[in-house]
Design a protein around this motif. Structure first.
Motif, short mmCIF file in Angstrom:
data_model
loop_
_atom_site.label_atom_id
_atom_site.label_comp_id
_atom_site.label_asym_id
_atom_site.label_seq_id
_atom_site.Cartn_x
_atom_site.Cartn_y
_atom_site.Cartn_z
N HIS A 70 46.92 47.99 62.20
CA HIS A 70 48.31 48.43 62.10
C HIS A 70 48.38 49.85 61.52
CE1 HIS A 70 52.56 48.48 61.28
NE2 HIS A 70 52.68 47.35 61.96
N PRO A 71 49.11 50.74 62.20
CA PRO A 71 49.11 52.15 61.76
C PRO A 71 49.66 52.34 60.34
CG PRO A 71 50.24 51.88 63.88
CD PRO A 71 49.92 50.51 63.39
N GLU A 72 50.38 51.34 59.83
CA GLU A 72 50.91 51.48 58.48
C GLU A 72 50.08 50.75 57.43
OE1 GLU A 72 54.72 49.95 59.36
OE2 GLU A 72 55.49 51.85 60.09
N ARG A 73 48.96 50.19 57.88
CA ARG A 73 48.12 49.44 56.95
C ARG A 73 47.53 50.38 55.88
NH1 ARG A 73 45.91 44.36 57.16
NH2 ARG A 73 43.91 44.11 56.10
N PRO A 74 47.45 49.92 54.64
CA PRO A 74 46.84 50.78 53.61
C PRO A 74 45.37 51.08 53.94
CG PRO A 74 47.92 48.86 52.62
CD PRO A 74 47.92 48.64 54.10
N TYR A 75 44.98 52.33 53.70
CA TYR A 75 43.60 52.76 53.92
C TYR A 75 42.90 52.95 52.57
CZ TYR A 75 45.25 53.78 58.71
OH TYR A 75 45.77 53.70 59.98
N THR A 76 41.63 53.34 52.65
CA THR A 76 40.82 53.50 51.43
C THR A 76 41.52 54.33 50.35
OG1 THR A 76 38.73 53.19 52.59
CG2 THR A 76 38.65 54.46 50.55
N GLN A 77 42.01 55.51 50.74
CA GLN A 77 42.67 56.38 49.75
C GLN A 77 43.85 55.69 49.08
OE1 GLN A 77 43.71 60.03 51.73
NE2 GLN A 77 42.18 61.18 50.59
N ASP A 78 44.62 54.93 49.87
CA ASP A 78 45.76 54.22 49.30
C ASP A 78 45.30 53.25 48.23
OD1 ASP A 78 47.71 55.34 51.21
OD2 ASP A 78 46.55 54.20 52.67
N TYR A 79 44.24 52.49 48.54
CA TYR A 79 43.74 51.54 47.56
C TYR A 79 43.17 52.25 46.34
CZ TYR A 79 44.49 47.77 50.86
OH TYR A 79 45.08 46.86 51.69
N ILE A 80 42.47 53.37 46.58
CA ILE A 80 41.90 54.09 45.44
C ILE A 80 43.02 54.47 44.48
CG2 ILE A 80 40.76 56.23 44.69
CD1 ILE A 80 38.96 56.06 47.14
N TYR A 81 44.11 55.02 45.02
CA TYR A 81 45.18 55.45 44.12
C TYR A 81 45.98 54.30 43.54
CZ TYR A 81 43.77 60.14 45.15
OH TYR A 81 43.02 61.27 45.24
N MET A 82 46.03 53.17 44.23
CA MET A 82 46.79 52.04 43.69
C MET A 82 45.97 51.20 42.70
SD MET A 82 49.14 50.63 46.87
CE MET A 82 47.84 50.51 48.07
N ILE A 83 44.63 51.25 42.83
CA ILE A 83 43.79 50.38 42.01
C ILE A 83 43.13 51.11 40.85
CG2 ILE A 83 41.68 48.97 42.04
CD1 ILE A 83 42.47 48.11 44.90
N PHE A 84 42.69 52.35 41.12
CA PHE A 84 41.89 53.06 40.11
C PHE A 84 42.68 54.19 39.46
CE2 PHE A 84 39.15 51.33 43.40
CZ PHE A 84 38.16 50.69 42.68
N GLN A 85 42.09 54.73 38.39
CA GLN A 85 42.67 55.91 37.74
C GLN A 85 41.63 57.02 37.70
OE1 GLN A 85 44.16 53.11 34.50
NE2 GLN A 85 45.16 55.06 33.99
N ASP A 86 42.10 58.26 37.56
CA ASP A 86 41.22 59.43 37.37
C ASP A 86 40.18 59.57 38.47
OD1 ASP A 86 42.61 59.67 34.97
OD2 ASP A 86 41.06 58.57 33.84
N PHE A 87 40.55 59.32 39.70
CA PHE A 87 39.56 59.45 40.78
C PHE A 87 39.14 60.91 40.93
CE2 PHE A 87 38.86 60.04 45.51
CZ PHE A 87 37.60 59.47 45.53
#
Ligand code: ZN
Lengths: 328, 279
Positions: A70-87
């Protein structure tokens, strides 16, 4: 409400639109209570919920593939910013270049209960529109992408930090230059090195897990998979074109390949399914990320306690058990 | 250890598609007409142009093991069709008819024997069995060859001849890439040499796992070696592929193959390598 509608979602969307119309009509009634209309609306609401449940609870394998793409599905970057800090993103394989189809770096994984851990995060990255898809090569990595990933994993090993990988690729890129620079060797080397990396590795299939390009960052101690992701040796379309000699048997191919999370947990290929919100991860990315984050921390904790040699031996054994043969 | 010599089915009858029966064989490269006896003398290479014809594990065992003597192991492993896979026909029927046609149980044979007096384990693939594709059986057999090599402290030679991972075992086939590569780390740790011989063709899942992981990667002249198949690349980039693309010589030029070894020099090359690194 999502802008992009998959074919199997159409009846639901039509019903949802009708419901919205009825609500709008009721609101324009100058506050007068129309019992009949109110009843109709609540009937329609139930209908919508029933249809929603029946569609998403009985997804075919091909429908899951569509959700995974799905074109609106979260991608790696989205998860990185939603899950982690200080990437902090790191670039380049130190030999050829910086592949934009795989991103990686270090980040903090923290929760409200005092858990705090630096981790190496690596994942395939797709683009959202034509321009960013060209930039990301549609998430199809070249050898230098796999080599960058390995370089970051080696750093994680050196600094005794665990590794988390996000898998989301339609495949490793099939091109002349990719072959010249050793696509096969780059993937093979990662399988070899990840098998003996002396630090915990958790892999998460978040969208598409197509073939060697996926497993090239997919060897770990725990393999998690989102409910509507797919993971196999080939895409349903390519499988259809080879085995059926036609592109039009993708649904049958998806069924035959048994490529969904519920299939793969039965074969012992994945360890845990991460539930998605009804309708797919894109319906509520924050909720998906929260569920995934909790699972990551839960899985990471015991791995961090393990002796490094044990970790590696168990990882080799884990993959050693995969496969089914008969020997009469 | 019981040594025995298998009844050797002639390559000429065994591989009907590639090598038809009869006294004469025509080279598909230069067109030369070759007598069967001549073909055998030249280890199934063309005497005029050097073209290497595809041969079975049986032939490699006979060419490489001293006195053509070897012991096969794990020969009984067969595919269990874990997915109950069906495309235009059932996978289980495909397997059974291929077993009947080829006399093989799957696309890989393991054997132990002596090469110039040194005990050696060979795992060899056969393109004639569903394109030499790797499913659970091939992965398991390569893994067991590694185990045997570890147990005997004997060098390992894997001869690849495969179109890649087997679609009909889907993700389980994919996992064989990780399984074999992971197992190879043990040979590495034990300091036992692993030689990968890439023959025509070696593509897809095997190339992207054990085939590219040799301490020494050797290749037969002209062998097609790659990750993606040439057809897929052509369809993706919509360009003609350069001459010699993905051939053994191309791989050597780009740094992925140590040495291109004509078949007649193969045994000698292996012995020399073992002498150089084992003694
Ligand atoms: Zn010739």
């Amino acid at each position: 409400m999502s802008k992009i509608v998959l074919d199997f979602e159409k009846p639901l969307v039509q019903l949802e639109e009708k419901l919205a119309e009825m609500r709008a009509f009721a609101q324009n009634g100058n506050g007068r209570v129309n019992t009949e209309l109110a009843n109709e609306i609540s009937t329609m609401e139930r209908k919508v919920e029933d249809l929603r449940a029946s569609i998403y609870r009985n997804l075919t394998r091909w429908q899951r593939v569509q959700l995974a793409r799905h074109p609106e599905r979260p991608y790696t970057q989205d998860y990185i910013y939603m899950i982690f800090q200080d990437f902090m993103e790191l670039h380049g394989d130190r030999a050829f270049g910086d592949d934009k189809a795989i991103i990686g770096g270090f980040a903090k994984l923290k929760d409200a209960n005092g858990f705090s851990q630096s981790v190496a995060v690596i994942g395939h990255q797709k683009g959202r529109d034509t321009k960013s898809n060209l930039y990301r090569n549609f998430g199809m990595a070249n050898p230098e992408g796999y080599r960058k990933a390995l370089r970051i994993m080696k750093l994680a090993e050196k600094f005794k930090k665990p590794v988390v990988t996000f898998i989301d690729t339609p495949g490793a890129f099939p091109g002349i230059e990719a072959e010249e620079r050793g696509q096969a060797e780059a993937i093979a080397r990662n399988l070899f090195e990840m098998s003996k990396l002396e630090t915990p590795i958790i892999c998460v299939i978040i969208g598409e897990g197509a073939s060697g390009g996926a497993i090239g960052i997919g060897v770990g101690d725990r393999i998690l998979m989102l409910e509507n992701a797919w993971y196999s040796v080939i895409s349903p379309e390519s499988c259809s074109s080879i085995l059926w000699r036609s592109w039009s048997f993708k649904e049958q191919a998806a069924e035959a390949l048994k490529l969904t999370a519920p299939d793969l947990i039965e074969f012992g290929i994945i360890d845990r399914i991460i539930p998605e919100p009804i309708g797919g991860a894109h319906r509520n990315p924050e909720q998906t990320a929260k569920t995934l984050k909790e699972a990551l921390i839960e899985e990471l904790k015991p791995l961090l306690q393990k002796d490094r040699q044990t970790l590696v031996e168990e990882r080799i054994e884990k993959f050693g058990k995969m496969g089914v043969v008969s020997s009469e | 250890m019981s040594w025995y010599k298998r009844e050797r089915p002639s390559v000429l009858t065994e591989k009907k598609r590639d090598m038809p029966e009869g006294l004469w064989w025509k080279c598909d490269e230069c067109g030369a007409t070759i007598h069967r006896k001549q073909l055998e003398d030249h280890l199934y290479t063309c005497p005029s142009c050097g073209n290497h014809f595809r041969i079975s594990p049986q032939k490699y065992f006979e060419i490489l093991f001293d006195g053509e003597k070897f012991e096969e192991f794990d020969a009984n492993l067969r595919s269990a069709d874990p997915l109950h896979f069906v495309d235009t026909k059932r996978y289980v029927d495909r397997i059974n008819s291929t077993i009947k046609k080829t006399g093989l149980n799957d696309a890989c044979r393991n054997a132990v024997g002596k090469i110039s007096g040194r005990e050696t384990v060979i795992s060899a693939m056969d393109f004639g069995f569903i394109g030499g594709s790797m499913g659970s059986v091939v992965g398991e057999k390569v893994a067991r060859a590694i185990d045997k090599s570890l147990a005997l402290k004997a060098p390992l030679v894997v001869i690849s001849q495969s179109g890649g991972a087997r679609m009909m075992e889907a993700a389980l086939s994919l996992m064989q890439m990780a399984k074999t590569s992971a197992r190879l780390t043990r040979l590495h740790k034990a300091g036992i040499p692993y030689i990968s011989l890439l023959t025509d063709p070696t593509t897809g899942g095997v190339t992207a796992s054990f085939s590219m992981l040799g301490d020494f990667n050797l290749a037969e002249p002209g062998a097609l070696i790659g990750f993606a198949g040439p057809r897929v690349i052509k369809e993706t980039i919509r360009r003609e592929l350069p001459n010699g693309f993905q051939r053994a010589e191309f791989l050597q030029e780009h740094g992925f193959v140590d040495k291109i070894v004509p078949r007649r020099e193969l045994k000698e090359t292996l012995s020399q390598l073992f002498d150089l690194v084992c003694d």
